[in-house]
Motif scaffolding. Structure first.
Motif, PDB file in Angstrom:
ATOM      1  N   PHE A   1       0.862  -1.183   0.000  1.00 28.08           N
ATOM      2  CA  PHE A   1       0.000   0.000   0.000  1.00 28.08           C
ATOM      3  C   PHE A   1       0.901   1.237   0.000  1.00 28.08           C
ATOM      4  O   PHE A   1       1.430   1.611   1.053  1.00 28.08           O
ATOM      5  CB  PHE A   1      -0.892   0.021   1.249  1.00 28.08           C
ATOM      6  N   PRO A   2       1.121   1.850  -1.145  1.00 22.70           N
ATOM      7  CA  PRO A   2       1.971   3.035  -1.146  1.00 22.70           C
ATOM      8  C   PRO A   2       1.181   4.232  -0.609  1.00 22.70           C
ATOM      9  O   PRO A   2       0.171   4.619  -1.192  1.00 22.70           O
ATOM     10  CB  PRO A   2       2.307   3.240  -2.636  1.00 22.70           C
ATOM     11  N   VAL A   3       1.629   4.768   0.503  1.00 26.39           N
ATOM     12  CA  VAL A   3       0.888   5.878   1.125  1.00 26.39           C
ATOM     13  C   VAL A   3       1.832   7.027   1.480  1.00 26.39           C
ATOM     14  O   VAL A   3       1.591   7.772   2.426  1.00 26.39           O
ATOM     15  CB  VAL A   3       0.104   5.402   2.389  1.00 26.39           C
ATOM     16  N   ALA A   4       2.907   7.145   0.713  1.00 26.36           N
ATOM     17  CA  ALA A   4       3.928   8.146   1.054  1.00 26.36           C
ATOM     18  C   ALA A   4       3.800   9.422   0.230  1.00 26.36           C
ATOM     19  O   ALA A   4       4.632  10.313   0.336  1.00 26.36           O
ATOM     20  CB  ALA A   4       5.321   7.533   0.852  1.00 26.36           C
ATOM     21  N   GLY A   5       2.744   9.521  -0.589  1.00 26.73           N
ATOM     22  CA  GLY A   5       2.578  10.718  -1.432  1.00 26.73           C
ATOM     23  C   GLY A   5       2.300  11.954  -0.590  1.00 26.73           C
ATOM     24  O   GLY A   5       1.931  11.864   0.589  1.00 26.73           O
ATOM     25  N   LEU A   6       2.460  13.097  -1.205  1.00 25.16           N
ATOM     26  CA  LEU A   6       2.295  14.362  -0.481  1.00 25.16           C
ATOM     27  C   LEU A   6       0.827  14.794  -0.390  1.00 25.16           C
ATOM     28  O   LEU A   6       0.469  15.613   0.454  1.00 25.16           O
ATOM     29  CB  LEU A   6       3.117  15.468  -1.166  1.00 25.16           C
ATOM     30  N   GLY A   7      -0.007  14.289  -1.276  1.00 22.78           N
ATOM     31  CA  GLY A   7      -1.434  14.626  -1.222  1.00 22.78           C
ATOM     32  C   GLY A   7      -1.704  16.099  -1.458  1.00 22.78           C
ATOM     33  O   GLY A   7      -2.596  16.691  -0.834  1.00 22.78           O
ATOM     34  N   THR A   8      -0.979  16.716  -2.378  1.00 24.29           N
ATOM     35  CA  THR A   8      -1.086  18.178  -2.545  1.00 24.29           C
ATOM     36  C   THR A   8      -2.471  18.618  -3.024  1.00 24.29           C
ATOM     37  O   THR A   8      -2.866  19.752  -2.772  1.00 24.29           O
ATOM     38  CB  THR A   8      -0.037  18.688  -3.552  1.00 24.29           C
ATOM     39  N   ARG A   9      -3.200  17.709  -3.695  1.00 24.03           N
ATOM     40  CA  ARG A   9      -4.524  18.128  -4.181  1.00 24.03           C
ATOM     41  C   ARG A   9      -5.497  18.337  -3.028  1.00 24.03           C
ATOM     42  O   ARG A   9      -6.567  18.886  -3.217  1.00 24.03           O
ATOM     43  CB  ARG A   9      -5.082  17.086  -5.167  1.00 24.03           C
ATOM     44  N   PHE A  10      -5.130  17.865  -1.839  1.00 24.91           N
ATOM     45  CA  PHE A  10      -6.020  18.046  -0.693  1.00 24.91           C
ATOM     46  C   PHE A  10      -5.458  19.000   0.354  1.00 24.91           C
ATOM     47  O   PHE A  10      -5.859  18.949   1.513  1.00 24.91           O
ATOM     48  CB  PHE A  10      -6.387  16.701  -0.068  1.00 24.91           C
TER      49      PHE A  10
ATOM     50  N   PRO B   1      -2.866  12.532   6.971  1.00 21.35           N
ATOM     51  CA  PRO B   1      -2.577  11.757   5.760  1.00 21.35           C
ATOM     52  C   PRO B   1      -3.865  11.585   4.952  1.00 21.35           C
ATOM     53  O   PRO B   1      -4.938  11.376   5.522  1.00 21.35           O
ATOM     54  CB  PRO B   1      -2.104  10.409   6.298  1.00 21.35           C
ATOM     55  N   LYS B   2      -3.721  11.689   3.627  1.00 20.00           N
ATOM     56  CA  LYS B   2      -4.897  11.551   2.742  1.00 20.00           C
ATOM     57  C   LYS B   2      -5.658  10.252   3.031  1.00 20.00           C
ATOM     58  O   LYS B   2      -6.887  10.217   2.994  1.00 20.00           O
ATOM     59  CB  LYS B   2      -4.374  11.571   1.304  1.00 20.00           C
ATOM     60  N   GLU B   3      -4.912   9.202   3.325  1.00 16.82           N
ATOM     61  CA  GLU B   3      -5.518   7.874   3.478  1.00 16.82           C
ATOM     62  C   GLU B   3      -6.359   7.756   4.743  1.00 16.82           C
ATOM     63  O   GLU B   3      -7.089   6.792   4.927  1.00 16.82           O
ATOM     64  CB  GLU B   3      -4.423   6.791   3.497  1.00 16.82           C
TER      65      GLU B   3
ATOM     66  N   ARG C   1       9.841   2.841   4.897  1.00 18.89           N
ATOM     67  CA  ARG C   1       9.821   4.287   4.742  1.00 18.89           C
ATOM     68  C   ARG C   1      10.320   4.676   3.352  1.00 18.89           C
ATOM     69  O   ARG C   1      11.351   4.166   2.904  1.00 18.89           O
ATOM     70  CB  ARG C   1      10.770   4.826   5.811  1.00 18.89           C
ATOM     71  N   GLN C   2       9.598   5.564   2.697  1.00 15.60           N
ATOM     72  CA  GLN C   2      10.119   6.189   1.471  1.00 15.60           C
ATOM     73  C   GLN C   2      10.554   7.582   1.906  1.00 15.60           C
ATOM     74  O   GLN C   2       9.708   8.418   2.249  1.00 15.60           O
ATOM     75  CB  GLN C   2       9.024   6.283   0.402  1.00 15.60           C
ATOM     76  N   ASN C   3      11.875   7.821   1.942  1.00 13.79           N
ATOM     77  CA  ASN C   3      12.272   9.094   2.572  1.00 13.79           C
ATOM     78  C   ASN C   3      12.226  10.305   1.647  1.00 13.79           C
ATOM     79  O   ASN C   3      12.363  11.420   2.105  1.00 13.79           O
ATOM     80  CB  ASN C   3      13.600   8.982   3.332  1.00 13.79           C
ATOM     81  N   ARG C   4      11.988  10.053   0.333  1.00 17.18           N
ATOM     82  CA  ARG C   4      11.685  11.172  -0.576  1.00 17.18           C
ATOM     83  C   ARG C   4      10.597  10.722  -1.531  1.00 17.18           C
ATOM     84  O   ARG C   4      10.640   9.595  -2.018  1.00 17.18           O
ATOM     85  CB  ARG C   4      12.938  11.572  -1.380  1.00 17.18           C
ATOM     86  N   ALA C   5       9.638  11.614  -1.793  1.00 15.16           N
ATOM     87  CA  ALA C   5       8.514  11.238  -2.654  1.00 15.16           C
ATOM     88  C   ALA C   5       8.969  11.233  -4.111  1.00 15.16           C
ATOM     89  O   ALA C   5       8.767  12.196  -4.854  1.00 15.16           O
ATOM     90  CB  ALA C   5       7.338  12.195  -2.446  1.00 15.16           C
ATOM     91  N   LEU C   6       9.594  10.118  -4.526  1.00 15.11           N
ATOM     92  CA  LEU C   6      10.154  10.034  -5.889  1.00 15.11           C
ATOM     93  C   LEU C   6       9.218   9.316  -6.852  1.00 15.11           C
ATOM     94  O   LEU C   6       9.634   8.893  -7.920  1.00 15.11           O
ATOM     95  CB  LEU C   6      11.513   9.335  -5.851  1.00 15.11           C
ATOM     96  N   GLY C   7       7.966   9.171  -6.443  1.00 14.70           N
ATOM     97  CA  GLY C   7       6.991   8.584  -7.356  1.00 14.70           C
ATOM     98  C   GLY C   7       6.537   7.202  -6.930  1.00 14.70           C
ATOM     99  O   GLY C   7       7.139   6.558  -6.061  1.00 14.70           O
ATOM    100  N   LEU C   8       5.460   6.755  -7.573  1.00 16.17           N
ATOM    101  CA  LEU C   8       4.842   5.475  -7.215  1.00 16.17           C
ATOM    102  C   LEU C   8       5.798   4.302  -7.439  1.00 16.17           C
ATOM    103  O   LEU C   8       5.872   3.386  -6.617  1.00 16.17           O
ATOM    104  CB  LEU C   8       3.556   5.304  -8.053  1.00 16.17           C
TER     105      LEU C   8
ATOM    106  N   PRO D   1      -4.755   3.321  -2.031  1.00 13.90           N
ATOM    107  CA  PRO D   1      -5.977   3.504  -1.245  1.00 13.90           C
ATOM    108  C   PRO D   1      -6.830   4.693  -1.684  1.00 13.90           C
ATOM    109  O   PRO D   1      -8.005   4.760  -1.331  1.00 13.90           O
ATOM    110  CB  PRO D   1      -5.458   3.730   0.177  1.00 13.90           C
ATOM    111  N   ASP D   2      -6.245   5.619  -2.464  1.00 17.43           N
ATOM    112  CA  ASP D   2      -7.110   6.743  -2.879  1.00 17.43           C
ATOM    113  C   ASP D   2      -8.014   6.369  -4.046  1.00 17.43           C
ATOM    114  O   ASP D   2      -8.910   7.123  -4.394  1.00 17.43           O
ATOM    115  CB  ASP D   2      -6.323   8.041  -3.142  1.00 17.43           C
ATOM    116  N   ASP D   3      -7.806   5.217  -4.650  1.00 23.01           N
ATOM    117  CA  ASP D   3      -8.791   4.675  -5.586  1.00 23.01           C
ATOM    118  C   ASP D   3      -9.712   3.771  -4.782  1.00 23.01           C
ATOM    119  O   ASP D   3      -9.295   2.691  -4.335  1.00 23.01           O
ATOM    120  CB  ASP D   3      -8.105   3.861  -6.693  1.00 23.01           C
TER     121      ASP D   3
END
Ligand code: UTP
Length: 305
Positions: free
Chosen positions: A18-27, A35-37, A113-120, A141-143
């Protein structure tokens, strides 16, 4: 077929990322501290819908790729001893049962941990040591997918026939292709499509089809090897789509499943609102009251126009 590929087909899929390390900037600003999730669809956070779907598909090990600021997500899956003992004292067994769904068995859940948001693609790659040499699922999880039979379960069943990599696919409006990974269709069997290519976010005029990939995948460990040596793809991020595309010419290949169900993009405001209305209306305890409120609201708005 090579032995390795036939083993991959018969191996049960028990691990999900479950990748949940995105920044969620749209929210933003909400996602500045939440966290968006963890955002709530009716009364359950988005992540709970994804976990329930994974459990229904036979997943036993849940791997979260998290980042700074996501501790609320980790806490969500822990026991809450004070709350639970208070509910027990008051005899609120129904609420205790609801909480049970949120608890994970010890050892069933892992965080990397993904320590930098470098993409899915990079987020999935971060889980490589926990996956090992077996096929695995990825759920974004956002889908959120409303379906009679959970989407991942449909995929696991289809994957038992195809092996290889499988993505959930749905038709989108041709002008929206630049928001999705898009399948270049090789053979179209109706429900199952074999891909001869995958293109990340093509402009409508360059898109090979309007069959889009959404946030459910079954992947072979080979995709992790591909990610290992990935250069940065479209948009400066490490794209999962590019790593899957490298598998189209293998014997088992890459398939898209036109799943039965409705997908809500809860990473976008409009998708989240649509999901809230749809899930609210479908709830036996809330639907009727919510529907009459919506009717009244629409009537008032029409009258005011
Ligand atoms: P999105 O494309 O929705 O990006 O990621 P985002 O950062 O979450 O949200 P916006 O676009 O800024 O609003 C799709 C999924 O991939 C995960 C996200 O957490 C989400 O589940 N992801 C994305 C990562 O785990 N790491 C990344 O570096 C990027």
């Amino acid at each position: 077929m090579r032995n390795n590929e036939s083993n991959m087909r018969t191996k049960k899929i028990t691990k999900a990322v479950f990748p949940v390390a995105g920044l969620g900037t749209r929210f933003l600003p909400a996602t500045k501290s939440i966290p968006k999730e963890i955002m709530t669809l009716v009364d359950r956070p988005l992540i709970q819908y994804a976990i329930d779907e994974a459990r229904a598909a036979g997943i036993k090990e849940f791997i979260f790729v998290t980042a700074r600021g996501k501790s609320a997500l980790e806490d969500y899956f822990d026991h809450a001893p004070e709350l639970e003992s208070e509910l027990r004292k008051k005899g609120k067994t129904e609420l205790l049962d609801i909480l049970k769904d949120t608890n994970m068995d010890s050892g069933a859940i892992a965080y990397v941990r993904q320590n930098r948001a470098l993409g899915l693609g990079h987020a999935v790659w971060c889980a490589r040591r926990l996956i090992g040499n077996e096929p695995f699922a990825v759920l974004l999880p956002d889908d959120v997918i409303a379906a009679d039979r959970p989407c991942l379960q449909q995929m696991v069943e289809a994957h038992a026939e195809t092996g290889g990599c499988m993505v959930a696919a749905m038709e989108v409006a041709p002008q929206r292709t630049s928001s999705y990974g898009i399948l270049d269709i090789g053979e179209d069997g109706g429900t199952i499509v074999r891909a001869k290519g995958l293109v990340e976010k093509p402009r409508p005029e360059d898109a090979p089809s309007n069959l889009a990939i959404i946030g459910r995948y079954i992947l072979t460990p080979k995709v992790l090897t591909n990610l290992n040596r990935m250069k940065q793809g479209a948009g400066g991020e490490i794209q999962l789509t590019d790593a899957i595309a490298e598998e189209v010419d293998t014997a088992a290949g890459v398939h898209g499943l036109r799943f039965r169900g409705h997908r809500y993009d809860c990473g976008s405001k409009i998708g989240f609102l649509q999901a809230t209305v749809a899930f609210g209306l479908s709830r036996p305890d809330l639907g009727a009251e919510f529907e009459s409120f919506l009717h009244e609201l629409m009537a008032t708005q029409k009258a005011a126009q």
